[in-house]
Design a protein around this motif. Structure first.
Motif, short mmCIF file in Angstrom:
data_model
loop_
_atom_site.label_atom_id
_atom_site.label_comp_id
_atom_site.label_asym_id
_atom_site.label_seq_id
_atom_site.Cartn_x
_atom_site.Cartn_y
_atom_site.Cartn_z
N LEU A 117 -8.72 9.87 -1.55
CA LEU A 117 -9.12 10.06 -0.16
C LEU A 117 -9.49 11.51 0.09
O LEU A 117 -8.89 12.44 -0.45
N SER A 118 -10.50 11.70 0.93
CA SER A 118 -10.87 13.04 1.36
C SER A 118 -9.90 13.50 2.45
O SER A 118 -9.10 12.71 2.96
N PRO A 119 -9.90 14.81 2.81
CA PRO A 119 -8.97 15.29 3.85
C PRO A 119 -9.07 14.53 5.16
O PRO A 119 -8.09 14.42 5.90
N VAL B 225 0.86 -1.18 0.00
CA VAL B 225 0.00 0.00 0.00
C VAL B 225 0.90 1.23 0.00
O VAL B 225 1.73 1.40 0.89
N THR B 226 0.77 2.08 -1.02
CA THR B 226 1.63 3.26 -1.16
C THR B 226 0.79 4.47 -1.52
O THR B 226 -0.37 4.35 -1.88
N ARG B 227 1.42 5.63 -1.42
CA ARG B 227 0.80 6.90 -1.80
C ARG B 227 1.54 7.48 -3.00
O ARG B 227 2.75 7.32 -3.13
N ALA B 228 0.80 8.16 -3.86
CA ALA B 228 1.45 8.90 -4.95
C ALA B 228 2.31 10.01 -4.37
O ALA B 228 1.91 10.69 -3.43
N LYS B 229 3.53 10.18 -4.92
CA LYS B 229 4.49 11.10 -4.30
C LYS B 229 3.97 12.53 -4.23
O LYS B 229 4.05 13.19 -3.20
N ASP B 230 3.45 13.04 -5.37
CA ASP B 230 3.04 14.44 -5.40
C ASP B 230 1.52 14.61 -5.29
O ASP B 230 1.02 15.71 -5.41
N LEU B 231 0.79 13.51 -5.12
CA LEU B 231 -0.66 13.59 -4.95
C LEU B 231 -1.01 12.84 -3.68
O LEU B 231 -1.36 11.66 -3.72
N VAL C 72 -13.33 8.38 -1.50
CA VAL C 72 -14.37 9.04 -2.29
C VAL C 72 -14.42 8.51 -3.72
O VAL C 72 -15.44 8.67 -4.40
N ASN C 73 -13.35 7.91 -4.22
CA ASN C 73 -13.33 7.34 -5.58
C ASN C 73 -12.46 6.09 -5.57
O ASN C 73 -11.45 6.03 -4.87
N VAL C 74 -12.86 5.08 -6.38
CA VAL C 74 -12.12 3.82 -6.44
C VAL C 74 -12.05 3.36 -7.90
O VAL C 74 -13.04 3.45 -8.63
N CYS C 75 -10.89 2.88 -8.32
CA CYS C 75 -10.70 2.21 -9.62
C CYS C 75 -9.80 1.00 -9.39
O CYS C 75 -8.91 1.05 -8.55
N ARG C 76 -10.01 -0.05 -10.16
CA ARG C 76 -9.14 -1.22 -10.06
C ARG C 76 -8.69 -1.65 -11.45
O ARG C 76 -9.51 -1.82 -12.35
N ALA C 77 -7.38 -1.81 -11.61
CA ALA C 77 -6.78 -2.29 -12.86
C ALA C 77 -6.33 -3.74 -12.65
O ALA C 77 -5.86 -4.11 -11.58
N ILE C 78 -6.48 -4.55 -13.69
CA ILE C 78 -6.05 -5.94 -13.67
C ILE C 78 -4.99 -6.11 -14.75
O ILE C 78 -5.22 -5.79 -15.92
N GLN D 272 -3.44 12.72 -1.83
CA GLN D 272 -4.77 12.18 -1.64
C GLN D 272 -5.01 10.91 -2.46
O GLN D 272 -6.09 10.34 -2.39
N ILE D 273 -4.01 10.49 -3.27
CA ILE D 273 -4.14 9.27 -4.08
C ILE D 273 -3.35 8.15 -3.42
O ILE D 273 -2.15 8.26 -3.19
N GLU D 274 -4.04 7.07 -3.11
CA GLU D 274 -3.42 5.88 -2.51
C GLU D 274 -3.72 4.70 -3.41
O GLU D 274 -4.83 4.57 -3.94
#
Length: 752
Positions: free
Chosen positions: A669-671, A639-645, A676-682, A647-649
């Motif tokens: 993620l909200s503050p 589980v990681t976070r986008a470096k410059d974003l 608040v939004n989900v996408c999944r890539a396979i 709110q994106i995990e």
């Protein structure tokens, strides 16, 4: 009129006549001029962006004639104008067509039709392109308002790069060559520099940098409730003859453009928008315009928004659902794999009574949603608006890959019933059906190209047409040995061995007389040979080595090979460059020989002798050497976070059990930390645990979506990020409790 004028003095006899001025009358020989029609104006439906599946349908079609076949085309960023090769005059030109007024607004003469692509400026006032080959290639800027083409001088000290061209900033072009790292072209100073050195590039966050540098830089047309695709409509489904009741059904179909649902495998096919292999398709982002490039013209279909036709129907089943346990079909019913055909009714002309289905008029293929008692609810798989009241349902079956398996008991074989509309909502999820898919869409530069689908439909064996035994025939000579997949792999391997040995004559002989070659369109074998000769003159030392698996697909006498090579080139001064390329070859079989008819390449990981190696940062931790582990059914999670974003995990889940799977789930993620939004890539690819059990390798070959939710902007961001992993190789080293990805150092935890 003359008679009336002669009678006037008599009418006013005895008093001075009062003469009115004569009326203005058109000459009798000239017919009255009809009122001029109002000028054409197309306004996209107001809410078409939010339209749901089945609500976007064709309204009317107009044609742009005299289009140069081999010239690139491009839609403007606002989807109002299209640029194309204008063949109306005696000189090559780029035409600009206003689609909303349907008029040609400009025709800009150029010395030759461009190669590669046309790229609109951000303000939509100009277009950039390249014209010429090799050292004679130049950048041209086309000013639309002035109908003027401006040739830019060759950059100091080097040639103009090939590959895709994007006008990505107001004062800067971006080149993505096949043989070097991405470049930026400063339109003020007219100099080339590495894209990484561009001030605009340095301001981007890490995700955006990766998207621009590694792609995908083209977006696939789609909105929240639809995306563009190609589907095969089944138009007839004829059961086997009475002499061979266990034989296969005879299916016929048509490939058409379709608006497909993003998460449920249903679609609305456009029967009037049939496609063939090689067709080029353009679509506006909102779906209001579909364009097909074919036969020297562009057909523009303007769409309207209307009520979605009925997608869900209710039928009376041949027996109650409780009795399916005795039929062996309970699994198909439970997994919603049970299907039927909706046909036009077959009527007896003597009394106009419906006597069954008309097998030659399939309206739709439908699949089961629910079965209670004797009532079944079915949803249309691909709807084209042709289902009508009074149509009948019949032919219960399920699908194996490309093959229709009939439910054969008499109670179901002879069953048919009239359909009724149902008010059931669309399901949240449905499994895919392996129905025949003949053609597919692939993303090209600025256009989508219709290609053969990789998953080929099942071809039933030919049926006997008579019961009469044929007369004895002399034994036929044995057929020549067929080319096998091993032969194709050997041919491909030898092709690259010739390139490594410098056997250009032998390598060029492997091509067909005309070849769809890279991004250059159709080229003759001689033209490819001249290109290779020029390349070898510049880089006399070279090698091409196949790495990993060669994946083979075959249909009839056509083969497709997909694989990866490592290439290396060096000149007499000792300068070199190397990298990797994902290749797709299409090959034609003729007797015992093969020839290449199409070649595509995606180049990446390019380095050269002018790039200084990066030294490890001071104090950087050494990569672990790896320890052997047992892998029964593990799942590795990071589980990681986008470096410059911030709110994106995203969460990566990798499993090596059975078949290799890699799921990446994006969350916005909200503050306060809520999702608040989900996408999944396979991801699908090849590789797996290394033989020494101390590490693993994954080569990502393709990427699809399991689920897309949230705002379109978030979905597009995730889609571009996910696509950036395709075509890359990842190496992992196992630790006691997980594994570490070698390039980024990302740590995965082992979960059993």
């Amino acid at each position: 009129m003359a008679a009336l004028l002669l009678a006037s003095p008599i009418s006013f006899l005895g008093r001075a006549p009062v003469i009115d001025p004569p009326p203005v009358v058109a000459a009798p020989s000239i017919a009255p001029v009809p009122p001029a029609p109002p000028p054409f104006r197309y306004d996209p439906p107001k809410d078409i962006k939010s339209a749901k599946i089945g609500e976007i349908q064709p309204d009317f079609t107009k044609v742009i004639p005299q289009v140069q076949r081999d010239c690139p085309v491009a839609l403007s960023p606002d989807d109002v104008m299209v640029a194309f090769g204008d063949a109306a005059g005696s000189q090559p030109a780029i035409g600009i067509f206003d689609l909303h007024r349907f008029t040609k607004t400009a025709s800009i003469q150029v010395p030759a039709f461009p190669h590669g692509n046309l790229s609109w400026s951000p303000d939509q006032k100009s277009i950039a392109c390249t014209i010429g080959e090799g050292k004679s290639r130049r950048v041209w800027i086309l000013r639309i308002a002035e109908s003027r083409a401006i040739e830019l001088p060759r950059p100091p000290g080097r040639d103009v790069p090939g590959g895709d061209l994007h006008w990505w900033q107001a004062g800067e072009l971006a080149f993505f060559p096949d043989d070097e790292a991405p470049l930026a072209f400063d339109l003020d100073k007219l100099v080339l520099l590495p894209l990484e050195d561009s001030p605009a590039y340095k301001k981007l966050d890490d995700i955006s940098k990766r998207l621009w540098k590694e792609g995908s830089r083209e977006t696939w047309p789609g909105q929240t409730h639809w995306k563009l695709g190609v589907r095969t409509l089944i138009t007839s489904a004829v059961p086997p003859s009475r002499r061979e009741p266990d034989g296969p059904w005879q299916l016929s179909g048509q490939s058409v453009c379709a608006f497909t649902h993003p998460s449920v495998p249903i679609s609305f096919g456009l029967k009037s928008f049939g496609v063939d292999e090689g067709d080029k398709i353009l679509c506006s982002d909102d779906g209001s315009k579909l364009m097909r490039l074919m036969n020297g013209k562009i057909e523009v279909t303007f769409m309207k928004q209307t009520t979605c036709p009925d997608l869900v129907f209710e039928v009376e089943m041949p027996f109650p659902v409780d009795e399916i346990e005795n039929t062996g079909w309970s699994t198909q019913v439970k997994d919603k794999q049970l299907c039927l055909m909706i046909y036009a009714p077959l009527k007896n002309p003597l009394n106009d009574r419906v006597v069954g289905p008309d097998y030659n008029q399939v309206r739709a293929l439908a699949r089961l949603l629910e079965w209670k008692g004797r009532q079944g609810v079915f949803i249309v798989q691909t709807h084209d608006g042709s289902v009508q009241a009074g149509d009948v349902a019949s032919s219960l079956h399920y699908w194996e890959p490309g093959n229709m398996s009939e439910w054969k008991p008499e109670t179901t074989r002879n069953w048919w019933t009239t359909i009724k509309t149902a008010s059931s909502p669309l399901p949240a999820k449905l499994p895919e059906l392996p129905t025949p898919q003949l053609l597919d869409l692939t993303q090209g530069t600025s256009v989508m190209i219709v290609t053969k689908a990789i998953e080929k439909p099942h071809e039933p064996p030919p049926q006997k047409v008579t019961e009469v035994a044929p007369p004895p025939q002399p034994p036929a000579p044995p057929p020549p040995p067929a080319i096998s997949a091993s032969d194709v792999k050997a041919f491909v391997s030898e092709h690259h061995a010739k390139a490594s040995k410098g056997d250009l004559q032998g390598m060029i002989a492997d091509y067909e007389a005309m070849v769809d070659f890279l991004d250059k369109g159709l080229l003759t074998r001689d033209a490819i040979g001249a290109d290779e000769q020029a390349h070898r003159a510049k880089w006399p030392v070279g090698s091409e080595k196949i790495i990993g698996e060669i994946r083979i697909v075959q249909e009839g006498g056509l083969w497709q090979a997909e694989y990866t090579i490592e290439f290396y080139n060096e000149n007499e001064a000792g300068e070199w460059h190397k990298g990797r390329a994902d290749l797709t070859l299409r090959l034609k079989e003729a007797g015992k020989t093969l020839s290449i008819t199409s070649q595509r390449a995606k180049v990446y990981d390019v380095t050269n002798s002018k790039q200084s190696p990066k030294a490890p940062a001071a104090g950087a931790a050494q990569q672990p050497q790896g320890v052997p582990i047992s892998v029964p059914k593990p799942c590795f999670v990071a589980v990681t976070r986008a470096k410059d974003l911030g709110q994106i995990e995203f969460t990566d889940e990798i499993s090596f059990a059975g078949t290799l799977t890699w799921h990446r789930t994006y969350r916005e993620l909200s503050p306060d930390g809520k999702v608040v939004n989900v996408c999944r890539a396979i991801y699908e690819g090849n590789g797996g645990v290394l033989p020494n059990r101390q590490g693993a390798r994954i080569y990502v070959g393709s990427q699809g979506w399991h689920r897309t939710m949230g705002t379109p902007a978030f979905v597009r961001l995730c889609e571009r990020s996910a696509a950036a992993l395709v075509g890359r190789e990842f190496i992992f080293q196992f630790t006691q409790n997980g594994m570490i990805e070698s390039n980024t150092g990302t740590t995965f935890k082992l979960v059993k």
